[in-house]
Motif scaffolding. Structure first.
Motif, PDB file in Angstrom:
ATOM      1  N   HIS A 206       1.923   7.757   4.193  1.00  0.00           N
ATOM      2  CA  HIS A 206       1.363   8.246   5.459  1.00  0.00           C
ATOM      3  C   HIS A 206       2.368   8.034   6.598  1.00  0.00           C
ATOM      4  O   HIS A 206       2.584   8.932   7.432  1.00  0.00           O
ATOM      5  CB  HIS A 206       0.060   7.505   5.749  1.00  0.00           C
ATOM      6  CG  HIS A 206      -0.733   8.091   6.876  1.00  0.00           C
ATOM      7  ND1 HIS A 206      -1.238   9.375   6.860  1.00  0.00           N
ATOM      8  CD2 HIS A 206      -1.103   7.554   8.079  1.00  0.00           C
ATOM      9  CE1 HIS A 206      -1.882   9.608   7.982  1.00  0.00           C
ATOM     10  NE2 HIS A 206      -1.809   8.530   8.735  1.00  0.00           N
TER      11      HIS A 206
ATOM     12  N   SER B 248       0.854  -1.190   0.000  1.00  0.00           N
ATOM     13  CA  SER B 248       0.000   0.000   0.000  1.00  0.00           C
ATOM     14  C   SER B 248       0.890   1.239   0.000  1.00  0.00           C
ATOM     15  O   SER B 248       1.439   1.632   1.036  1.00  0.00           O
ATOM     16  CB  SER B 248      -0.908   0.012   1.240  1.00  0.00           C
ATOM     17  OG  SER B 248      -1.572   1.250   1.341  1.00  0.00           O
ATOM     18  N   ARG B 249       1.033   1.862  -1.154  1.00  0.00           N
ATOM     19  CA  ARG B 249       1.882   3.052  -1.243  1.00  0.00           C
ATOM     20  C   ARG B 249       1.286   4.220  -0.464  1.00  0.00           C
ATOM     21  O   ARG B 249       2.008   5.082   0.039  1.00  0.00           O
ATOM     22  CB  ARG B 249       2.108   3.413  -2.708  1.00  0.00           C
ATOM     23  CG  ARG B 249       2.967   2.372  -3.417  1.00  0.00           C
ATOM     24  CD  ARG B 249       3.259   2.708  -4.846  1.00  0.00           C
ATOM     25  NE  ARG B 249       4.178   1.727  -5.425  1.00  0.00           N
ATOM     26  CZ  ARG B 249       4.522   1.693  -6.702  1.00  0.00           C
ATOM     27  NH1 ARG B 249       4.025   2.600  -7.545  1.00  0.00           N
ATOM     28  NH2 ARG B 249       5.356   0.768  -7.153  1.00  0.00           N
ATOM     29  N   GLU B 250      -0.039   4.229  -0.355  1.00  0.00           N
ATOM     30  CA  GLU B 250      -0.693   5.258   0.453  1.00  0.00           C
ATOM     31  C   GLU B 250      -0.280   5.116   1.916  1.00  0.00           C
ATOM     32  O   GLU B 250       0.013   6.116   2.589  1.00  0.00           O
ATOM     33  CB  GLU B 250      -2.209   5.136   0.323  1.00  0.00           C
ATOM     34  CG  GLU B 250      -2.976   6.191   1.108  1.00  0.00           C
ATOM     35  CD  GLU B 250      -4.482   6.036   0.971  1.00  0.00           C
ATOM     36  OE1 GLU B 250      -5.204   6.845   1.582  1.00  0.00           O
ATOM     37  OE2 GLU B 250      -4.930   5.122   0.263  1.00  0.00           O
TER      38      GLU B 250
END
Length: 288
Positions: free
Chosen positions: A62, A56-58
């Motif tokens: 974050h 998950s690059r998000e």
């Protein structure tokens, strides 16, 4: 210290036991522990399970933007399911390397994962599956109407299919609980475990799958297993058979001999030698 066990993505049956062990051991050590599904606690050390969180690059962005401290449990990353492969696309490889290098700690359940993580700059430490009395949650019945029980994926696993069919062909009552990725409620699985004379572990690859073995040992049940590479000694509390014919003969004999009535205490005494709280304390002392 505040610790958040952050469960990312699909939840597998095999992780339920790991989560319980970590949660109880961390509380014993005096930490404030939260378990979160796809969530973070910016004020805590976030321990991700499973390690595919890096996809998950998000999430990675974050973590970096807020400088949130994190670690993860390295379960079967390079062996078994091979969550990361050496032939990953370049972008995924970069994400994985950054995820490893920035982690405060990496808890490896298999010794074989230590060096690959350390080669990528990771603060990897061995944290063997172990014992906690609160993981004892199965209440076996006195008679147990099911001869053999196995929980885990069967479809697409020809060896598992072949062995389970072989036991049924011998006239044994065989019960399975499949669909491991959907993770049915623990009481569904545990009730079937408690109804069975023999609870099986059939490894999914050349590497041992210890989650069932350790969970059953924590519940005073001897696991019947095939063999696989096991440098960590997870199968010491199981009754393991080298060849398929021996496995079938051994399961049949175990059911008919009545060993299942008393055999679990020996497995329980073996797993008690590996308290999970002691393991985690040593891991944190080395990495944090």
């Amino acid at each position: 210290m505040r610790v958040c066990l952050s469960l990312v993505g699909e939840q597998f049956n095999m992780y339920a036991n790991t989560i319980a062990l970590l949660h109880h051991a961390l509380v014993d050590l005096g930490h404030t522990v939260r378990v979160s599904l796809n969530g973070l606690d910016p004020a805590a050390l976030n321990l991700f399970l499973p390690p595919m969180a890096f996809r998950s690059r998000e999430l990675l962005a974050h973590l970096a933007d807020l400088r949130i401290p994190y670690g993860f449990v390295g379960v079967e990353t390079f062996y078994g399911y091979a969550h990361h492969r050496r032939d990953e696309p370049e972008g995924d490889s970069a994400d994985f390397r950054r995820f490893v290098a920035d982690a405060r700690c990496i808890l490896c359940l298999f010794r074989q994962d230590l060096e690959p993580y350390r080669a990528l700059g990771g603060r990897a430490v061995y944290a063997r599956y172990g014992f906690h009395e609160k993981v004892e949650e199965v209440r076996p019945g006195p008679e147990r109407p099911v001869d053999v029980f196995f929980f885990g994926d069967v479809a697409g696993r020809p060896r598992r299919e072949r062995l389970l069919q072989g036991l049924a062909a011998r006239g044994l009552t065989v019960q399975t609980l499949t669909g491991a990725q959907e993770a049915p409620p623990a009481l569904v699985r545990n009730s079937l475990i408690g109804m069975a004379k023999a609870n099986l572990n059939i490894n999914h690859s050349t590497h041992v799958s210890p989650q069932r073995v350790v969970f059953l040992s924590n519940n005073r049940l001897r696991c019947l297993s095939d063999t696989a590479e096991d440098p960590d000694g997870y199968l010491e509390s199981a009754l393991a058979f080298e060849r398929d014919a021996e496995f079938l003969d051994g399961c049949e004999d175990y059911v008919h001999s009545g060993r299942w009535r008393t055999d679990g205490e020996a497995a329980y005494e073996l797993v008690r030698r590996q308290p999970m709280s002691r393991t985690l304390q040593a891991a944190f002392d080395e990495t944090l």
